[in-house]
Design a protein around this motif. Sequence first.
Motif, PDB file in Angstrom:
ATOM      1  N   ASP A 108      12.012   5.237 -25.117  1.00 24.86           N
ATOM      2  CA  ASP A 108      11.826   6.915 -24.913  1.00 24.86           C
ATOM      3  C   ASP A 108      10.371   7.203 -25.637  1.00 24.86           C
ATOM      4  O   ASP A 108       9.783   8.418 -25.291  1.00 24.86           O
ATOM      5  N   TYR A 109       9.811   6.608 -26.462  1.00 25.64           N
ATOM      6  CA  TYR A 109       8.461   7.261 -27.181  1.00 25.64           C
ATOM      7  C   TYR A 109       7.349   7.333 -26.376  1.00 25.64           C
ATOM      8  O   TYR A 109       6.296   7.952 -26.523  1.00 25.64           O
ATOM      9  N   VAL A 110       7.508   6.289 -25.290  1.00 21.90           N
ATOM     10  CA  VAL A 110       6.278   6.264 -24.352  1.00 21.90           C
ATOM     11  C   VAL A 110       6.515   6.676 -23.014  1.00 21.90           C
ATOM     12  O   VAL A 110       5.642   6.580 -22.041  1.00 21.90           O
ATOM     13  N   ALA A 111       7.670   6.774 -22.545  1.00 29.76           N
ATOM     14  CA  ALA A 111       8.127   7.228 -21.215  1.00 29.76           C
ATOM     15  C   ALA A 111       7.358   8.677 -20.867  1.00 29.76           C
ATOM     16  O   ALA A 111       7.121   9.426 -21.791  1.00 29.76           O
ATOM     17  N   TRP A 112       7.059   8.774 -19.539  1.00 33.05           N
ATOM     18  CA  TRP A 112       6.259   9.943 -19.171  1.00 33.05           C
ATOM     19  C   TRP A 112       7.124  11.206 -19.419  1.00 33.05           C
ATOM     20  O   TRP A 112       6.755  12.094 -19.867  1.00 33.05           O
ATOM     21  N   ARG A 113       8.690  10.968 -19.247  1.00 37.38           N
ATOM     22  CA  ARG A 113       9.476  11.793 -19.574  1.00 37.38           C
ATOM     23  C   ARG A 113      10.691  11.400 -20.011  1.00 37.38           C
ATOM     24  O   ARG A 113      11.373  10.461 -19.183  1.00 37.38           O
TER      25      ARG A 113
ATOM     26  N   ASN B 164       0.799  -1.162   0.283  1.00 37.53           N
ATOM     27  CA  ASN B 164       0.181  -0.012   0.106  1.00 37.53           C
ATOM     28  C   ASN B 164       0.873   1.442  -0.049  1.00 37.53           C
ATOM     29  O   ASN B 164       0.779   2.236   0.801  1.00 37.53           O
ATOM     30  N   VAL B 165       1.915   1.234  -0.738  1.00 35.08           N
ATOM     31  CA  VAL B 165       2.953   2.533  -1.110  1.00 35.08           C
ATOM     32  C   VAL B 165       2.808   2.667  -2.501  1.00 35.08           C
ATOM     33  O   VAL B 165       2.450   1.826  -3.281  1.00 35.08           O
ATOM     34  N   ARG B 166       3.348   3.889  -2.870  1.00 39.13           N
ATOM     35  CA  ARG B 166       3.535   4.075  -4.232  1.00 39.13           C
ATOM     36  C   ARG B 166       4.669   5.022  -4.516  1.00 39.13           C
ATOM     37  O   ARG B 166       4.865   5.944  -3.775  1.00 39.13           O
ATOM     38  N   TYR B 167       5.497   4.500  -5.257  1.00 40.16           N
ATOM     39  CA  TYR B 167       6.823   5.132  -5.743  1.00 40.16           C
ATOM     40  C   TYR B 167       6.297   6.713  -6.437  1.00 40.16           C
ATOM     41  O   TYR B 167       5.452   6.686  -7.229  1.00 40.16           O
ATOM     42  N   ASP B 168       7.098   7.740  -6.305  1.00 39.56           N
ATOM     43  CA  ASP B 168       6.876   9.076  -7.051  1.00 39.56           C
ATOM     44  C   ASP B 168       7.115   8.796  -8.349  1.00 39.56           C
ATOM     45  O   ASP B 168       6.434   9.390  -9.390  1.00 39.56           O
ATOM     46  N   VAL B 169       8.347   8.188  -8.648  1.00 40.41           N
ATOM     47  CA  VAL B 169       8.681   7.912  -9.943  1.00 40.41           C
ATOM     48  C   VAL B 169       9.317   6.578 -10.296  1.00 40.41           C
ATOM     49  O   VAL B 169       9.823   6.225  -9.204  1.00 40.41           O
ATOM     50  N   ILE B 170       9.480   6.134 -11.476  1.00 38.69           N
ATOM     51  CA  ILE B 170      10.438   5.042 -11.712  1.00 38.69           C
ATOM     52  C   ILE B 170      11.260   5.445 -12.908  1.00 38.69           C
ATOM     53  O   ILE B 170      11.045   6.269 -13.882  1.00 38.69           O
TER      54      ILE B 170
ATOM     55  N   MET C  44       2.144   1.609 -17.343  1.00 38.97           N
ATOM     56  CA  MET C  44       2.784   1.746 -16.105  1.00 38.97           C
ATOM     57  C   MET C  44       2.721   3.222 -15.573  1.00 38.97           C
ATOM     58  O   MET C  44       2.463   3.683 -14.560  1.00 38.97           O
ATOM     59  N   ASN C  45       2.764   4.142 -16.876  1.00 43.74           N
ATOM     60  CA  ASN C  45       2.487   5.561 -16.663  1.00 43.74           C
ATOM     61  C   ASN C  45       1.335   6.061 -16.012  1.00 43.74           C
ATOM     62  O   ASN C  45       1.063   6.988 -15.259  1.00 43.74           O
ATOM     63  N   LYS C  46       0.190   5.167 -16.257  1.00 48.09           N
ATOM     64  CA  LYS C  46      -0.998   5.543 -15.518  1.00 48.09           C
ATOM     65  C   LYS C  46      -0.885   5.239 -13.998  1.00 48.09           C
ATOM     66  O   LYS C  46      -1.987   5.957 -13.301  1.00 48.09           O
ATOM     67  N   TYR C  47       0.022   4.578 -13.559  1.00 48.62           N
ATOM     68  CA  TYR C  47      -0.041   4.279 -12.280  1.00 48.62           C
ATOM     69  C   TYR C  47       1.192   4.985 -11.512  1.00 48.62           C
ATOM     70  O   TYR C  47       0.919   5.596 -10.431  1.00 48.62           O
TER      71      TYR C  47
END
Length: 493
Positions: free
Chosen positions: A277-282, A224-230, A257-260
Motif C-alpha cells: 500500500d505504501y507504493v501503490a499509485w492509489r 502494443n496495448v496498455r492497460y488503464d490500471v492494474i 510499474m506505476n511509471k508504466y
Amino acid sequence: MENIGFQSSEPLNFETLRDFVEYVHSKLKETNILSQRYRFVADVVKVKPYNGALYITVSQEGTDGKKFELTVIVWKHLLKGIMSYLYSFGVRDIYDLEHKKWEFQGRLSFYPDRFQFSFWADSIAPQGESDILKRRQRIREELRRQGLLMEVTHELSELEPIRLIAVITSKTAQGYFDFLSNLLVPDVYRPVIHLYESSMQGVSTAQEVIAALNRIELFCRTNNVRYDVIAIIRGGGGPSDLMFFDDLELAVRIAYMNKYIPVLTGIGHEKDETVADYVAWRRFPTPTAVAKEISNQLKGYIDDMEQSYRELSQKVSAVVGVTEAKIQSGIFNVLSDAFKNNVSISIRDIKEYARYLISKVSLSELESRISFDFVNNVSRKLDSKFSELEQLIANSLHAMSKDLSVNIERKTSELKSFENISAVMDKNYLSFYNKTEQMKMELESIGGPLKALAVGGALITKSGEIVNSVKQIRSEDVIKINFVDGQVTSKVI
C-alpha cells in the motif's frame, strides 16, 4: 467400538463420529495437556471484543519465513483485572495492545463438539515493540531512501476513462467476486477485465504477484496495448496472511510499474495495511472499494459527456430560437423602415409645396387675385403632386415586397441550416453510442493477442498459428502480418 489400543497397527474403528471425538477427549484428559499452564511471546496484530470477552489475534514469523497465527481469548471476568495491570504500562484501552509484543500465560481448552482447541489467557505482560511492525518500518525506510514511497494521494479522475483492467488475484477468491459484482456501470461502458492469477497467501505470494506483473508488462509490449490500471486485490483474511505482502522486492516492482501503468491495491479489510500500500499509485481498503471508485470514475465521464451533449443541444436550440426571432423582427423592421421612408418623403413634398404656395400668394392678395384660372391651376398642381405621391407609394410597396421576399428566403435558409446542424449532431451522437457499444462487444469477444487488432495494432501468424514469441520464428519462415483491414505475407531473413 472395538480394537482400541495403540499397540495394534490396525486402525481404530468407531461406529459414530461422536465416539471418535469422545475417545480423543478422554485421551487428552489422561494427559496433563489441558491442565498444564503455558507461556509464550507473540506479536498482537488485532483485537476484537465480543460478548464481554476479548479475542486477540497473535502472530509470529519463524526463521524459515513460515508464519504462525493463534487466537488468544481473555475471559470477561479476568479482562478488567488484566487491563488495570496493563494501565501502568501506558495501555489506556484494548486497542493499545495492537502492533506490540506481549507475553501470554494461560491454559488450553478443547471443544469436543467443534474438535477445536482454544488458548485462554489469564496473564498478559509487555515485551516491547512488535517484530512485524519493526520489519514493516524497516522496509518503509528503505523505500523512502530509494525515493519509491507514494507521497501524494492520487484520484482516478486524473486518468482517462478506465476501459481495460488487469486484475492480479486468485480466481476463486471472494475478493475477486466482490470486485466484479461492484463494477456498477452500464454494460455498454463496462471495462474489459483480464485476470492474471496469483496466490494471495503463503510464502510464495510476493514472488507470484511479481511474476504476474511481469506477464502484464510482457503482454502489453508484445501486443502494443496498455492497460488503464492494474488492480492487486485480496479479500479479508488473517493478519499473518497479509504479512506476505510486506516484501521489499514486491514493493520495488510495484513502484516501478506505476511509471508504466498505475497500480491500485485493495488488500484485506478496512484497517489492514501492508507495504504494498505504501507504493501503490492509489491504495484502497478493500476490493469492493476499488470497484466502486472505478465505477464512480466512469460514471463521472458518462455524466460529463451527457451534460456536454445537453448543453450543446441547448445552445443549438437557442441559436435557432434567436434566428427565428431575428427573421420575425427582420420582417417588422423592413415594413417599418419602408413606411417610415415613404411617410418622410410625403411630408417633405407637402412641406415643399406649402412653401411654394406661400411664396406665390399672400392672404391679402388672395381675395383680389383669386380666379377660377388660379384655382384650376392649383387644383391641377395638387392632382399632379398626389399622383406622384401615389406612384411613389406604389413603387415603394413593390420594392418593399421584393426586399421582404429576399430577406425571408435568406432567413429561412439560415433556419434550415441550423436545423441541419442539430440533425447532424443527433446523428453523430447516435453513431458514437453505437460505435462504443460495438467496441465493447468486440473487446469482450476477443482476448489475448487478438486484442491488438482492436486497438490498431497487428497480429503475426505462421501456418495459421498465432506467434506469441520471437522464439517461434526461424530464418526463411513465411509469416503473415494481419491488420484489421488485410494482411501482408513476409519472409524472415
